[in-house]
Design a protein around this motif. Structure first.
Motif, PDB file in Angstrom:
ATOM      1  N   GLY A  50     -28.453 -20.260 -11.767  1.00  0.00           N
ATOM      2  CA  GLY A  50     -27.107 -20.021 -12.276  1.00  0.00           C
ATOM      3  C   GLY A  50     -26.539 -21.191 -13.064  1.00  0.00           C
ATOM      4  O   GLY A  50     -25.449 -21.107 -13.609  1.00  0.00           O
ATOM      5  N   VAL A  51     -27.282 -22.293 -13.152  1.00  0.00           N
ATOM      6  CA  VAL A  51     -26.830 -23.472 -13.895  1.00  0.00           C
ATOM      7  C   VAL A  51     -27.193 -23.302 -15.366  1.00  0.00           C
ATOM      8  O   VAL A  51     -28.307 -22.873 -15.694  1.00  0.00           O
ATOM      9  CB  VAL A  51     -27.474 -24.753 -13.323  1.00  0.00           C
ATOM     10  CG1 VAL A  51     -27.113 -25.965 -14.153  1.00  0.00           C
ATOM     11  CG2 VAL A  51     -27.055 -24.953 -11.873  1.00  0.00           C
ATOM     12  N   VAL A  52     -26.249 -23.640 -16.256  1.00  0.00           N
ATOM     13  CA  VAL A  52     -26.500 -23.519 -17.691  1.00  0.00           C
ATOM     14  C   VAL A  52     -26.847 -24.867 -18.303  1.00  0.00           C
ATOM     15  O   VAL A  52     -26.496 -25.923 -17.761  1.00  0.00           O
ATOM     16  CB  VAL A  52     -25.296 -22.900 -18.436  1.00  0.00           C
ATOM     17  CG1 VAL A  52     -25.051 -21.490 -17.969  1.00  0.00           C
ATOM     18  CG2 VAL A  52     -24.068 -23.739 -18.308  1.00  0.00           C
ATOM     19  N   LYS A  53     -27.539 -24.803 -19.437  1.00  0.00           N
ATOM     20  CA  LYS A  53     -27.937 -26.017 -20.149  1.00  0.00           C
ATOM     21  C   LYS A  53     -28.005 -25.712 -21.635  1.00  0.00           C
ATOM     22  O   LYS A  53     -28.523 -24.667 -22.041  1.00  0.00           O
ATOM     23  CB  LYS A  53     -29.311 -26.476 -19.652  1.00  0.00           C
ATOM     24  CG  LYS A  53     -29.812 -27.729 -20.321  1.00  0.00           C
ATOM     25  CD  LYS A  53     -31.165 -28.126 -19.787  1.00  0.00           C
ATOM     26  CE  LYS A  53     -31.639 -29.384 -20.492  1.00  0.00           C
ATOM     27  NZ  LYS A  53     -32.976 -29.774 -20.069  1.00  0.00           N
ATOM     28  N   ALA A  54     -27.474 -26.637 -22.438  1.00  0.00           N
ATOM     29  CA  ALA A  54     -27.604 -26.536 -23.893  1.00  0.00           C
ATOM     30  C   ALA A  54     -28.838 -27.324 -24.319  1.00  0.00           C
ATOM     31  O   ALA A  54     -29.166 -28.356 -23.721  1.00  0.00           O
ATOM     32  CB  ALA A  54     -26.365 -27.091 -24.581  1.00  0.00           C
ATOM     33  N   ARG A  82     -21.166 -28.429 -21.679  1.00  0.00           N
ATOM     34  CA  ARG A  82     -19.835 -28.009 -21.226  1.00  0.00           C
ATOM     35  C   ARG A  82     -19.033 -27.341 -22.336  1.00  0.00           C
ATOM     36  O   ARG A  82     -18.387 -26.320 -22.120  1.00  0.00           O
ATOM     37  CB  ARG A  82     -19.067 -29.202 -20.664  1.00  0.00           C
ATOM     38  CG  ARG A  82     -19.562 -29.580 -19.300  1.00  0.00           C
ATOM     39  CD  ARG A  82     -18.686 -30.588 -18.640  1.00  0.00           C
ATOM     40  NE  ARG A  82     -19.117 -30.724 -17.247  1.00  0.00           N
ATOM     41  CZ  ARG A  82     -18.778 -31.709 -16.471  1.00  0.00           C
ATOM     42  NH1 ARG A  82     -17.986 -32.667 -16.919  1.00  0.00           N
ATOM     43  NH2 ARG A  82     -19.203 -31.759 -15.229  1.00  0.00           N
ATOM     44  N   LYS A  83     -19.082 -27.922 -23.535  1.00  0.00           N
ATOM     45  CA  LYS A  83     -18.306 -27.338 -24.640  1.00  0.00           C
ATOM     46  C   LYS A  83     -18.886 -25.990 -25.059  1.00  0.00           C
ATOM     47  O   LYS A  83     -18.141 -25.050 -25.350  1.00  0.00           O
ATOM     48  CB  LYS A  83     -18.243 -28.295 -25.825  1.00  0.00           C
ATOM     49  CG  LYS A  83     -17.173 -27.896 -26.841  1.00  0.00           C
ATOM     50  CD  LYS A  83     -16.976 -28.934 -27.917  1.00  0.00           C
ATOM     51  CE  LYS A  83     -15.933 -29.935 -27.469  1.00  0.00           C
ATOM     52  NZ  LYS A  83     -15.456 -30.773 -28.584  1.00  0.00           N
ATOM     53  N   ALA A  87     -16.981 -22.333 -24.800  1.00  0.00           N
ATOM     54  CA  ALA A  87     -16.876 -21.391 -25.924  1.00  0.00           C
ATOM     55  C   ALA A  87     -17.442 -20.025 -25.529  1.00  0.00           C
ATOM     56  O   ALA A  87     -16.863 -18.987 -25.853  1.00  0.00           O
ATOM     57  CB  ALA A  87     -17.606 -21.944 -27.149  1.00  0.00           C
ATOM     58  N   TYR A  88     -18.555 -20.037 -24.819  1.00  0.00           N
ATOM     59  CA  TYR A  88     -19.156 -18.782 -24.335  1.00  0.00           C
ATOM     60  C   TYR A  88     -18.169 -18.058 -23.414  1.00  0.00           C
ATOM     61  O   TYR A  88     -17.982 -16.851 -23.514  1.00  0.00           O
ATOM     62  CB  TYR A  88     -20.462 -19.096 -23.603  1.00  0.00           C
ATOM     63  CG  TYR A  88     -21.111 -17.902 -22.959  1.00  0.00           C
ATOM     64  CD1 TYR A  88     -21.998 -17.109 -23.678  1.00  0.00           C
ATOM     65  CD2 TYR A  88     -20.866 -17.565 -21.629  1.00  0.00           C
ATOM     66  CE1 TYR A  88     -22.611 -16.006 -23.092  1.00  0.00           C
ATOM     67  CE2 TYR A  88     -21.472 -16.476 -21.032  1.00  0.00           C
ATOM     68  CZ  TYR A  88     -22.338 -15.704 -21.764  1.00  0.00           C
ATOM     69  OH  TYR A  88     -22.935 -14.622 -21.189  1.00  0.00           O
ATOM     70  N   GLY A  89     -17.535 -18.812 -22.531  1.00  0.00           N
ATOM     71  CA  GLY A  89     -16.563 -18.238 -21.604  1.00  0.00           C
ATOM     72  C   GLY A  89     -15.373 -17.617 -22.309  1.00  0.00           C
ATOM     73  O   GLY A  89     -14.880 -16.558 -21.909  1.00  0.00           O
ATOM     74  N   VAL A  90     -14.896 -18.261 -23.360  1.00  0.00           N
ATOM     75  CA  VAL A  90     -13.772 -17.717 -24.133  1.00  0.00           C
ATOM     76  C   VAL A  90     -14.163 -16.374 -24.756  1.00  0.00           C
ATOM     77  O   VAL A  90     -13.368 -15.428 -24.772  1.00  0.00           O
ATOM     78  CB  VAL A  90     -13.324 -18.720 -25.225  1.00  0.00           C
ATOM     79  CG1 VAL A  90     -12.398 -18.069 -26.223  1.00  0.00           C
ATOM     80  CG2 VAL A  90     -12.667 -19.933 -24.589  1.00  0.00           C
ATOM     81  N   LEU A  91     -15.390 -16.277 -25.240  1.00  0.00           N
ATOM     82  CA  LEU A  91     -15.830 -15.049 -25.912  1.00  0.00           C
ATOM     83  C   LEU A  91     -16.186 -13.924 -24.947  1.00  0.00           C
ATOM     84  O   LEU A  91     -16.070 -12.754 -25.284  1.00  0.00           O
ATOM     85  CB  LEU A  91     -17.026 -15.347 -26.815  1.00  0.00           C
ATOM     86  CG  LEU A  91     -16.740 -16.224 -28.020  1.00  0.00           C
ATOM     87  CD1 LEU A  91     -18.027 -16.601 -28.729  1.00  0.00           C
ATOM     88  CD2 LEU A  91     -15.791 -15.519 -28.982  1.00  0.00           C
ATOM     89  N   THR A  92     -16.660 -14.285 -23.739  1.00  0.00           N
ATOM     90  CA  THR A  92     -17.150 -13.261 -22.812  1.00  0.00           C
ATOM     91  C   THR A  92     -16.286 -13.051 -21.582  1.00  0.00           C
ATOM     92  O   THR A  92     -16.422 -12.042 -20.895  1.00  0.00           O
ATOM     93  CB  THR A  92     -18.563 -13.624 -22.316  1.00  0.00           C
ATOM     94  OG1 THR A  92     -18.475 -14.833 -21.547  1.00  0.00           O
ATOM     95  CG2 THR A  92     -19.544 -13.780 -23.459  1.00  0.00           C
ATOM     96  N   GLY A  93     -15.434 -14.025 -21.270  1.00  0.00           N
ATOM     97  CA  GLY A  93     -14.647 -13.955 -20.043  1.00  0.00           C
ATOM     98  C   GLY A  93     -15.431 -14.346 -18.815  1.00  0.00           C
ATOM     99  O   GLY A  93     -14.965 -14.250 -17.692  1.00  0.00           O
ATOM    100  N   ARG A  94     -16.652 -14.819 -18.997  1.00  0.00           N
ATOM    101  CA  ARG A  94     -17.528 -15.209 -17.884  1.00  0.00           C
ATOM    102  C   ARG A  94     -17.520 -16.729 -17.731  1.00  0.00           C
ATOM    103  O   ARG A  94     -17.800 -17.452 -18.668  1.00  0.00           O
ATOM    104  CB  ARG A  94     -18.946 -14.719 -18.165  1.00  0.00           C
ATOM    105  CG  ARG A  94     -19.895 -15.024 -17.056  1.00  0.00           C
ATOM    106  CD  ARG A  94     -21.222 -14.297 -17.246  1.00  0.00           C
ATOM    107  NE  ARG A  94     -22.155 -14.816 -16.274  1.00  0.00           N
ATOM    108  CZ  ARG A  94     -23.332 -15.332 -16.569  1.00  0.00           C
ATOM    109  NH1 ARG A  94     -23.747 -15.362 -17.810  1.00  0.00           N
ATOM    110  NH2 ARG A  94     -24.109 -15.801 -15.615  1.00  0.00           N
ATOM    111  N   GLU A  95     -17.214 -17.196 -16.542  1.00  0.00           N
ATOM    112  CA  GLU A  95     -17.203 -18.630 -16.266  1.00  0.00           C
ATOM    113  C   GLU A  95     -18.608 -19.080 -15.888  1.00  0.00           C
ATOM    114  O   GLU A  95     -19.288 -18.430 -15.100  1.00  0.00           O
ATOM    115  CB  GLU A  95     -16.236 -18.915 -15.111  1.00  0.00           C
ATOM    116  CG  GLU A  95     -15.736 -20.328 -15.104  1.00  0.00           C
ATOM    117  CD  GLU A  95     -14.609 -20.510 -14.105  1.00  0.00           C
ATOM    118  OE1 GLU A  95     -14.734 -21.396 -13.264  1.00  0.00           O
ATOM    119  OE2 GLU A  95     -13.632 -19.736 -14.175  1.00  0.00           O
ATOM    120  N   LEU A  96     -19.048 -20.209 -16.466  1.00  0.00           N
ATOM    121  CA  LEU A  96     -20.395 -20.721 -16.226  1.00  0.00           C
ATOM    122  C   LEU A  96     -20.354 -22.055 -15.505  1.00  0.00           C
ATOM    123  O   LEU A  96     -19.367 -22.800 -15.615  1.00  0.00           O
ATOM    124  CB  LEU A  96     -21.132 -20.893 -17.554  1.00  0.00           C
ATOM    125  CG  LEU A  96     -21.301 -19.636 -18.406  1.00  0.00           C
ATOM    126  CD1 LEU A  96     -21.906 -19.987 -19.758  1.00  0.00           C
ATOM    127  CD2 LEU A  96     -22.172 -18.612 -17.682  1.00  0.00           C
TER     128      LEU A  96
END
Length: 99
Positions: A50-54, A82-83, A87-96
């Motif tokens: 469940g951890v994200v990485k760029a 994090r940034k 941005a992904y969260g703003v577009l999808t409503g999903r918190e990462l």
């Protein structure tokens, strides 16, 4: 302590691909402007934990030579993650989570 340079996430495209065989999932592709450079096709992935990485783009030239951009400084890599996750969260409503 690392000073984080100003950077901008641009052109984020939500992908939300299915989980691959390694258990990772491609969430989004984005461009990054950092220190006067535009780095195209960076990715935001989610591990099976469940951890994200760029990460920077990976590819090959027409002659098969590797092309790769990596974020070597852990503080900068985390700031970019994090940034991009924000941005992904703003577009999808999903918190990462990046922890």
């Amino acid at each position: 302590m690392t000073t984080i340079p100003d950077f901008t996430i641009t052109k984020l495209t939500v992908i939300d691909a299915p989980v691959n065989l390694a258990g990772n999932r491609l969430l989004a592709v984005f461009d990054l402007i950092l220190c006067g450079m535009r780095i195209c096709s960076c990715v935001l992935t989610e591990k099976d934990t469940g951890v994200v990485k760029a990460a920077g783009p990976l590819g090959k030239t027409h002659r098969g030579h590797d092309i790769r951009v990596s974020f070597e400084d852990p503080a900068i890599a985390r700031a970019i993650t994090r940034k991009a996750a924000e941005a992904y969260g703003v577009l999808t409503g999903r918190e990462l989570s990046d922890d």
